[in-house]
Design a protein around this motif. Structure first.
Motif, PDB file in Angstrom:
ATOM      1  N   LEU A   1      -1.888  -6.362   5.753  1.00  0.00           N
ATOM      2  CA  LEU A   1      -0.846  -6.427   6.774  1.00  0.00           C
ATOM      3  C   LEU A   1      -1.361  -6.198   8.188  1.00  0.00           C
ATOM      4  CD1 LEU A   1       2.024  -4.621   4.843  1.00  0.00           C
ATOM      5  CD2 LEU A   1       1.543  -7.075   5.028  1.00  0.00           C
ATOM      6  N   GLU A   2      -2.636  -5.823   8.340  1.00  0.00           N
ATOM      7  CA  GLU A   2      -3.240  -5.648   9.655  1.00  0.00           C
ATOM      8  C   GLU A   2      -4.571  -6.419   9.696  1.00  0.00           C
ATOM      9  OE1 GLU A   2      -1.425  -1.293  10.874  1.00  0.00           O
ATOM     10  OE2 GLU A   2      -3.438  -1.353  10.044  1.00  0.00           O
TER      11      GLU A   2
ATOM     12  N   LYS B   1       1.446   2.113   3.454  1.00  0.00           N
ATOM     13  CA  LYS B   1       2.506   1.095   3.498  1.00  0.00           C
ATOM     14  C   LYS B   1       2.259   0.114   4.651  1.00  0.00           C
ATOM     15  CE  LYS B   1       6.614  -0.422   2.180  1.00  0.00           C
ATOM     16  NZ  LYS B   1       6.841  -0.988   0.843  1.00  0.00           N
ATOM     17  N   GLU B   2       1.905   0.636   5.854  1.00  0.00           N
ATOM     18  CA  GLU B   2       1.675  -0.229   7.012  1.00  0.00           C
ATOM     19  C   GLU B   2       0.485  -1.160   6.808  1.00  0.00           C
ATOM     20  OE1 GLU B   2       3.229   2.835  10.524  1.00  0.00           O
ATOM     21  OE2 GLU B   2       1.119   2.285  10.443  1.00  0.00           O
ATOM     22  N   GLU B   3      -0.559  -0.671   6.143  1.00  0.00           N
ATOM     23  CA  GLU B   3      -1.788  -1.446   6.006  1.00  0.00           C
ATOM     24  C   GLU B   3      -1.802  -2.365   4.791  1.00  0.00           C
ATOM     25  OE1 GLU B   3      -5.091   1.276   6.182  1.00  0.00           O
ATOM     26  OE2 GLU B   3      -4.577   1.909   8.204  1.00  0.00           O
ATOM     27  N   THR B   4      -1.166  -1.930   3.687  1.00  0.00           N
ATOM     28  CA  THR B   4      -1.284  -2.664   2.415  1.00  0.00           C
ATOM     29  C   THR B   4       0.048  -3.111   1.822  1.00  0.00           C
ATOM     30  OG1 THR B   4      -1.086  -0.736   0.961  1.00  0.00           O
ATOM     31  CG2 THR B   4      -3.296  -1.224   1.859  1.00  0.00           C
ATOM     32  N   GLY B   5       1.148  -2.572   2.316  1.00  0.00           N
ATOM     33  CA  GLY B   5       2.450  -2.874   1.740  1.00  0.00           C
ATOM     34  C   GLY B   5       2.751  -2.085   0.477  1.00  0.00           C
ATOM     35  N   LEU B   6       1.805  -1.245   0.040  1.00  0.00           N
ATOM     36  CA  LEU B   6       1.987  -0.507  -1.211  1.00  0.00           C
ATOM     37  C   LEU B   6       2.744   0.797  -0.991  1.00  0.00           C
ATOM     38  CD1 LEU B   6      -1.621  -0.875  -2.708  1.00  0.00           C
ATOM     39  CD2 LEU B   6       0.423  -2.194  -3.316  1.00  0.00           C
ATOM     40  N   ASP B   7       3.589   1.125  -1.942  1.00  0.00           N
ATOM     41  CA  ASP B   7       4.253   2.422  -1.977  1.00  0.00           C
ATOM     42  C   ASP B   7       3.398   3.332  -2.844  1.00  0.00           C
ATOM     43  OD1 ASP B   7       6.687   1.703  -0.528  1.00  0.00           O
ATOM     44  OD2 ASP B   7       7.129   0.461  -2.271  1.00  0.00           O
ATOM     45  N   ILE B   8       3.243   4.594  -2.423  1.00  0.00           N
ATOM     46  CA  ILE B   8       2.408   5.517  -3.182  1.00  0.00           C
ATOM     47  C   ILE B   8       3.186   6.740  -3.632  1.00  0.00           C
ATOM     48  CG2 ILE B   8       0.274   4.714  -2.112  1.00  0.00           C
ATOM     49  CD1 ILE B   8       0.307   7.206  -0.316  1.00  0.00           C
ATOM     50  N   SER B   9       2.658   7.407  -4.648  1.00  0.00           N
ATOM     51  CA  SER B   9       3.270   8.629  -5.157  1.00  0.00           C
ATOM     52  C   SER B   9       2.175   9.601  -5.589  1.00  0.00           C
ATOM     53  CB  SER B   9       4.205   8.310  -6.331  1.00  0.00           C
ATOM     54  OG  SER B   9       3.467   7.808  -7.428  1.00  0.00           O
TER      55      SER B   9
END
Length: 151
Positions: free
Chosen positions: A109-110, A60-68
């Motif tokens: 995001l980084e 989330k911090e690096e890509t903005g993606l939520d994972i499951s």
């Protein structure tokens, strides 16, 4: 080299094989360790954090993606001693996950740590790969579930 009396300690990193079809998400590193190599998203485990929590937070911090569907895959022991004045020992915990929302698009995001994120076919990975990932690929490691048809 003068001894400072401080013994370097290993650090724990959690790294994520984020899968989509036959592809994995990779970014080109801009950090001193592994500069300009392609690597998976991930980062250092924080105190009290589970591997799954760290995987979700770092992606989330690096890509903005939520994972499951976050799962443990394997662990590697990585010692970098090229610079004797600053030896580095990383225990990398590799996890596997998918996007929680498939329509989300990875963002950088980084930008000070990563050039960009993109999806790469597992059988046609970009070069150069980050050392631990290259070693895994060279040894035939397959991050996909056994029931996944990776043609």
């Amino acid at each position: 080299m003068e001894s400072t009396g401080v013994v370097p300690s290993p650090r724990v990193a959690v790294v994520v094989f984020l899968l989509k079809g036959n592809k994995v998400l990779l970014g080109r590193r801009l950090t001193p360790v592994g500069r300009h190599t392609f690597a998976l998203p991930g980062g250092h485990l924080e105190f009290g954090e589970s591997f799954e929590e760290c995987a979700a937070r770092e992606v989330k911090e690096e890509t903005g993606l939520d994972i499951s569907k976050i799962e443990y895959l394997t662990v590697t022991n990585n010692v970098y001693s090229k610079n004797p004045s600053n030896p580095l020992h990383i225990v990398a915990v590799f996890m596997r996950a998918i996007q929680a929302e498939p329509t989300q698009v990875a963002q950088n995001l980084e930008p000070e740590k990563c050039e960009s994120w993109d999806w790469y076919d597992w059988k046609n990975l970009p070069r150069p790969l980050f050392g631990p990932l290259q070693a895994m690929a060279d040894n035939g490691f397959n991050p996909f579930p056994a029931d996944h048809e990776n043609d």
